[in-house]
Design an enzyme around this catalytic site. Structure first.
Site, mmCIF file in Angstrom:
data_model
loop_
_atom_site.group_PDB
_atom_site.id
_atom_site.type_symbol
_atom_site.label_atom_id
_atom_site.label_comp_id
_atom_site.label_asym_id
_atom_site.label_seq_id
_atom_site.Cartn_x
_atom_site.Cartn_y
_atom_site.Cartn_z
ATOM 1 C CG HIS A 48 -1.624 1.295 1.465
ATOM 2 N ND1 HIS A 48 -2.482 1.926 0.579
ATOM 3 C CD2 HIS A 48 -1.512 2.130 2.530
ATOM 4 C CE1 HIS A 48 -2.877 3.081 1.098
ATOM 5 N NE2 HIS A 48 -2.302 3.232 2.282
ATOM 6 C CG HIS A 67 1.087 7.031 4.030
ATOM 7 N ND1 HIS A 67 1.396 6.185 3.000
ATOM 8 C CD2 HIS A 67 -0.168 6.699 4.412
ATOM 9 C CE1 HIS A 67 0.374 5.384 2.764
ATOM 10 N NE2 HIS A 67 -0.591 5.664 3.609
ATOM 11 C CD GLU A 124 -3.052 6.269 12.735
ATOM 12 O OE1 GLU A 124 -2.558 7.346 13.084
ATOM 13 O OE2 GLU A 124 -4.162 5.872 13.094
ATOM 14 C CG ASP A 125 -1.269 1.681 10.721
ATOM 15 O OD1 ASP A 125 -2.088 2.220 11.499
ATOM 16 O OD2 ASP A 125 -1.450 1.593 9.496
ATOM 17 C CG ASP A 160 -3.535 6.980 2.334
ATOM 18 O OD1 ASP A 160 -3.364 5.774 2.065
ATOM 19 O OD2 ASP A 160 -3.970 7.394 3.430
ATOM 20 C CG ASP A 198 -23.408 12.710 -29.579
ATOM 21 O OD1 ASP A 198 -23.925 13.267 -28.599
ATOM 22 O OD2 ASP A 198 -23.901 12.711 -30.710
HETATM 23 MN MN MN Z 1 -2.560 4.722 3.940
#
Ligand code: MN
Length: 742
Positions: A60, A85, A89-90, A152, A272
Site C-alpha cells: 500500500h 505515511h 500511525e500503525d 493514499d 456524444d
Molecule cells: Mn494509507
C-alpha cells in the site's frame, strides 16, 4: 507457503524498482538511496501486516508513493513521506525516529499525515466540519501533506473491492464529499475524475455498470465523429507548421451521471458530447498565448464558432492554475463541438495540477492564482482569532458550487442540491420522516424545517406522530423527491380533511338544529370564501376556517320578523306567535330583502339563472312553497314569468348588504401594456378589498380581454369598482356579465 512468500518478496521488490526507475525528479543516486532506506524502514515496521485483500501491507505505501511520483509528479521528499505515511500511525516507530533518519521536513509531513489519520480515518469518527478543518490546517504546514493524503485515498479507492459493503459506501461517500473536490481545487484533474468514477461505482454500482457499458458501446461512433471532425484541422495545422496532438476524450462516467441527473436528460442525449483537445509544442520565440489564438483562428476558418462560447483561461488562468483556450464550433455533422487548445505545459498543469505548476514556476516568478489561494488560506489560518467556521464556509464556497453534502447523526453522507433545506433532507431519508417532520437539529441547534443546509452540516430530523405536510411545504422543498412526496401526502390529506370538515360542519349545524341544505351553503360558501362544498369542507378540516363564528353568523338577526309576516300571509300554521312587522316592507310597500344571518329565516333565494347581487334591479317570484326567488329585472327567465304569471310577482327592495358576499363576473378589455394586470388586481384586492375567485385574462396581439369573478357585497360596491377600473391606464372597457356556468 514458502513459495508464496518468495513471490510476494519479488512483487515488493518490483514495486520498489518501479519507484526508483520512474522517479523523474530524483537527481542522483543519493535520492535513490534515501528512497530505498525509507522502503527498508517501512518494510521492517509493517512486517507481518496484511491488508484486507490479503496482500502484504507494504504494497500500500509503495503504491501511494508511485501515485505521488508517477501520477502527480512529486519529488523525493514526497515519495519518502508517502512510503512512510502509515508507520507512525500503525507501528512502533515514532516521529523522532523518522526525523533522525530523514530530517525535519519528512518528519513534519509524516506527522501531518498521522494527525489527519487520527481524526479522520478512525471508524468511530464520522466525518465532520471539525475534522475537515483539521485536515485543511495541514495546508499551513505543507501542501504535500494533502497531496500524499489524496494519493493514499486514491489507492484505497482503487482497492475498495475487498472491504465490506458498509465500509465501501462510507469511504466512497467521504471521497466524493471531500477528496474529489479538494483534488479538483488543487488542479489534480485526473485524480479527481478517477475518485469520482470510483465513488460512483461503489455508491451506485448499477448506474455505474449501465453507464460504462453504454459508453463502451458508443465508443466506435465517437471515434468516427472525432476522425471526421479532425481531418481538415490536422491538414491545416500541419500546413502552418504546428507540432501537435489531437484527441477526443469522452466525459467521465461521473460527469455523464451528473449531467443526466441535473438536467434530467437521457444518456443518448449527451453521450456524444465531448471535447476535442489540441495540445501543441510551442514554436520557439512566439508567446504560447499567441499560438493558441493562431490555432483558434485556423479552426474557426474551417468550422464556424458559436458566438459567446469562448473561454479564455490563457489570459486569465482558473484559480486552480488551469490554462486553456476553449471554443465551441459547428462540426461537419451539424453538431456543436467543444475544442480545447493548449500548449504541452498547459496540458500538464491541467492533468497534474499543483505539482506540474511547481515544476514550471520559474524562480521569482509572479504568484499564480493557486499560489494566492494557498497563501490566503495560510493567512486565514495563521490569524490568531480566525473563526474556524467562517474560514470553512469560505473554503467550502470554493469547493462546492452545485452540490452540498450533509450528514446524518450516524455520520452517513447525504448529497443534496445547493439550497436544499432540512425538509429536503428529511424526505431524502424517508418519505415518512419527511411527512412527520416538525423541526431539525442542525449541528445540535434546533431549527425549523425550512432552514437551508450547508455542506458539512449534521442534521437530525425531529418528527411527531400525527404531523402532516401543509401547502406551504411546497415552498420549503427543493428536491424533486421531496416535492412529489409532499404532493402525494397532500392529496391523501385533502381527502381526509374533506371527510373531517364535512363531519365537523354537520355536527355544528346539528347543534343549531340545521341540516346542510342548499340554502345553508348558499350563505356560508361566500362567507367562508369557498367556491364549492369540497373546498369549504377542506378548509374546515384543515382549520383554515373556524366554525366558532358559524353560530354567530347563523344566529344574528334571529328576530327576523319578516318571515313571520310571510308565514302569516301564506296562512301556514306559525310556530311562534305571529306579529305583523312593519319593517318587512318599505314605504312604497315593497318587500325588503334583508341580509339575514340566520339561514332559517332567510326569506328569499337568489335565482341561479341571473345571479343577482344586492343593489341590482330585481323582482321576486313567489313560488308555491312560499320562497321568493329573486331575479334581475333584465333576466330573460324573469321576463317570461312576468308575462305569464304576473300574480306571482312580488316587488322587492334591497336593504343594505354588508356581511355576505355574492359572486359577480366582470369582463375587461384593453391594451396589453406592462403592469396593466397588476394594477387591475391591485385595485380590486388592495383598494376595494374585494376577493377574487378566478382571473381569466388573456393577452394577444397587444390587447387583452377576459373576465374576473369576484365576491362583492352589493351592486354599489361593484359599480364603484367598475368605475375605478375603467380609469386605469390601459383599461378600455369594464362591464358586468352574467355567470353562465353557475
Ligand atoms: Mn494509507
Amino acid at each position: 507457503m514458502e513459495e508464496k512468500i518468495i513471490i510476494e518478496e519479488e512483487k515488493i521488490q518490483e514495486e520498489l524498482n518501479a519507484i526508483l526507475e520512474h522517479c523523474g525528479r530524483c537527481k542522483d543516486d543519493k535520492d535513490k538511496a534515501l528512497i530505498t532506506k525509507a522502503f527498508r524502514i517501512a518494510n521492517e515496521a509493517h512486517k507481518g501486516m496484511r491488508r484486507k485483500s490479503g496482500e502484504p501491507f507494504i504494497m500500500h505505501p509503495l503504491a501511494v508513493a508511485r501515485i505521488v511520483s508517477e501520477e502527480i509528479g512529486m519529488g523525493v521528499t514526497s515519495i519518502i513521506s508517502a512510503i512512510l505515511h502509515d508507520v507512525v500511525e500503525d507501528t512502533e516507530l515514532t516521529i523522532e525516529n523518522i526525523e533522525n533518519a530523514f530530517g525535519k521536513k519528512v518528519a513534519t509531513i509524516v506527522d501531518g499525515l498521522t494527525k489527519i489519520s487520527g481524526v479522520f480515518d478512525k471508524e468511530s469518527n464520522s466525518l465532520q466540519a471539525e475534522n475537515f478543518r483539521k485536515m485543511l490546517l495541514t495546508l499551513s504546514d505543507d501542501v504535500r501533506v494533502i497531496i500524499i493524503k489524496l494519493a493514499d485515498r486514491l489507492h484505497n479507492m482503487r482497492t475498495l473491492e475487498s472491504l465490506p459493503r458498509r465500509k465501501q459506501v462510507k469511504i466512497a461517500g467521504e471521497t466524493i464529499y471531500l477528496y474529489a473536490p479538494l483534488a479538483h481545487r488543487l488542479g489534480l484533474y485526473n485524480i479527481k475524475t478517477e475518485m469520482e468514477d470510483l465513488s460512483l461505482r461503489y455508491r451506485y454500482p448499477e448506474i455505474y455498470d449501465e453507464l460504462s457499458e453504454k459508453i463502451a458501446l458508443s465508443e466506435k461512433r465517437r471515434r468516427q465523429l472525432i476522425n471526421h471532425f479532425s481531418i481538415p484541422i490536422i491538414s491545416r495545422l500541419n500546413q502552418s507548421g504546428f507540432n501537435f496532438d489531437i484527441s477526443g476524450r469522452s466525459k467521465s462516467i461521473y460527469s455523464i451521471y451528473q449531467k443526466m441527473a441535473q438536467k434530467n436528460v437521457s444518456f443518448e442525449e449527451i453521450y456524444d458530447l465531448f471535447a476535442i483537445r489540441i495540445v501543441f509544442d510551442p514554436k520557439p520565440g512566439i508567446a504560447e498565448k499567441t499560438q493558441c489564438w493562431d490555432i483558434y483562428s485556423s479552426i474557426t476558418d474551417i468550422y464556424p464558432p458559436k458566438p459567446d462560447r469562448i473561454r479564455d483561461w490563457v489570459s486569465t488562468p482558473k484559480a486552480n492554475g488551469y490554462e486553456s483556450l476553449h471554443t465551441t464550433v459547428m462540426g461537419p455533422n451539424g453538431k456543436w463541438m467543444e475544442v480545447q487548445i493548449r500548449s504541452r505545459r498547459m496540458d500538464e498543469i491541467a492533468e497534474r495540477g499543483f505539482a506540474a505548476h511547481w515544476k514550471y514556476k520559474a524562480e521569482g516568478a509572479q504568484d499564480t492564482e493557486l499560489d494566492k489561494w494557498i497563501k490566503s488560506i495560510r493567512e486565514m489560518l495563521e490569524k490568531p482569532n480566525s473563526d474556524a467556521m467562517e474560514f470553512l464556509d469560505e473554503f467550502k464556497l470554493n469547493l462546492f458550487a452545485s452540490e452540498i453534502m450533509v450528514f446524518t447523526p450516524k455520520g452517513n453522507i447525504i448529497t443534496l442540491p445547493a439550497g436544499a433545506t432540512a425538509l429536503d433532507f428529511a424526505y431524502e431519508i424517508h418519505s415518512e420522516i419527511g411527512n412527520s417532520a416538525i423541526g431539525a437539529k442542525i449541528n445540535h441547534k434546533l431549527l425549523p424545517v425550512n432552514t437551508r443546509l450547508s455542506s458539512g452540516d449534521q442534521v437530525e430530523i425531529l418528527t411527531a406522530e400525527g404531523r402532516k405536510p401543509t401547502m406551504e411545504w411546497n415552498e420549503f422543498a427543493t428536491t424533486v423527491k421531496a416535492k412529489s412526496a409532499i404532493k402525494t401526502a397532500l392529496k391523501a390529506e385533502r381527502k381526509d380533511r374533506i371527510e373531517v370538515g364535512k363531519k365537523m360542519l354537520e355536527d355544528q349545524l346539528k347543534k343549531l338544529n340545521l341540516t346542510p341544505s342548499g340554502r345553508v351553503f348558499k350563505k356560508i360558501l361566500p362567507a367562508y370564501e369557498s367556491s364549492n362544498k369540497d373546498e369549504l369542507y377542506s378548509k374546515i378540516g384543515s382549520g383554515m376556517v373556524s366554525l366558532d363564528n358559524l353560530k354567530d353568523i347563523l344566529s344574528k338577526n334571529t328576530k327576523n320578523k319578516w318571515v313571520r309576516v310571510w308565514d302569516l300571509s301564506l296562512g301556514r300554521p306559525a310556530v311562534k306567535p305571529k306579529t305583523v312587522d312593519e319593517d318587512a316592507y318599505d314605504d312604497k310597500g315593497r318587500l325588503l330583502l334583508k341580509e339575514n344571518i340566520n339561514e332559517n329565516e332567510q326569506n328569499y333565494e337568489l335565482a341561479s339563472c341571473c345571479n343577482p347581487i344586492p343593489g341590482d334591479e330585481v323582482i321576486g317570484e313567489r313560488q308555491d312553497d312560499g320562497v321568493i326567488v329573486i331575479h334581475r329585472t333584465d333576466c330573460s327567465d324573469a321576463i317570461k314569468i312576468m308575462s305569464s304569471h304576473g300574480d306571482q310577482l312580488v316587488t322587492v327592495s334591497w336593504t343594505q348588504h354588508k356581511v355576505f358576499s355574492y359572486l359577480a363576473r366582470i369582463h375587461l378589455s384593453g391594451w396589453d401594456r406592462f403592469g396593466v394586470y397588476n394594477s387591475i388586481t391591485n385595485t380590486i384586492a388592495q383598494e376595494f378589498n374585494i376577493s377574487m375567485r378566478t382571473i381569466n385574462l388573456h393577452g394577444h396581439d397587444g390587447i387583452f380581454d377576459g373576465t374576473i369573478d369576484l365576491y362583492v357585497h352589493n351592486a354599489t360596491d361593484l359599480n364603484n369598482l367598475i368605475l375605478n377600473l375603467v380609469k386605469l391606464k390601459g383599461v378600455e372597457s369594464v362591464h358586468r356579465v352574467e355567470i353562465k356556468d353557475q
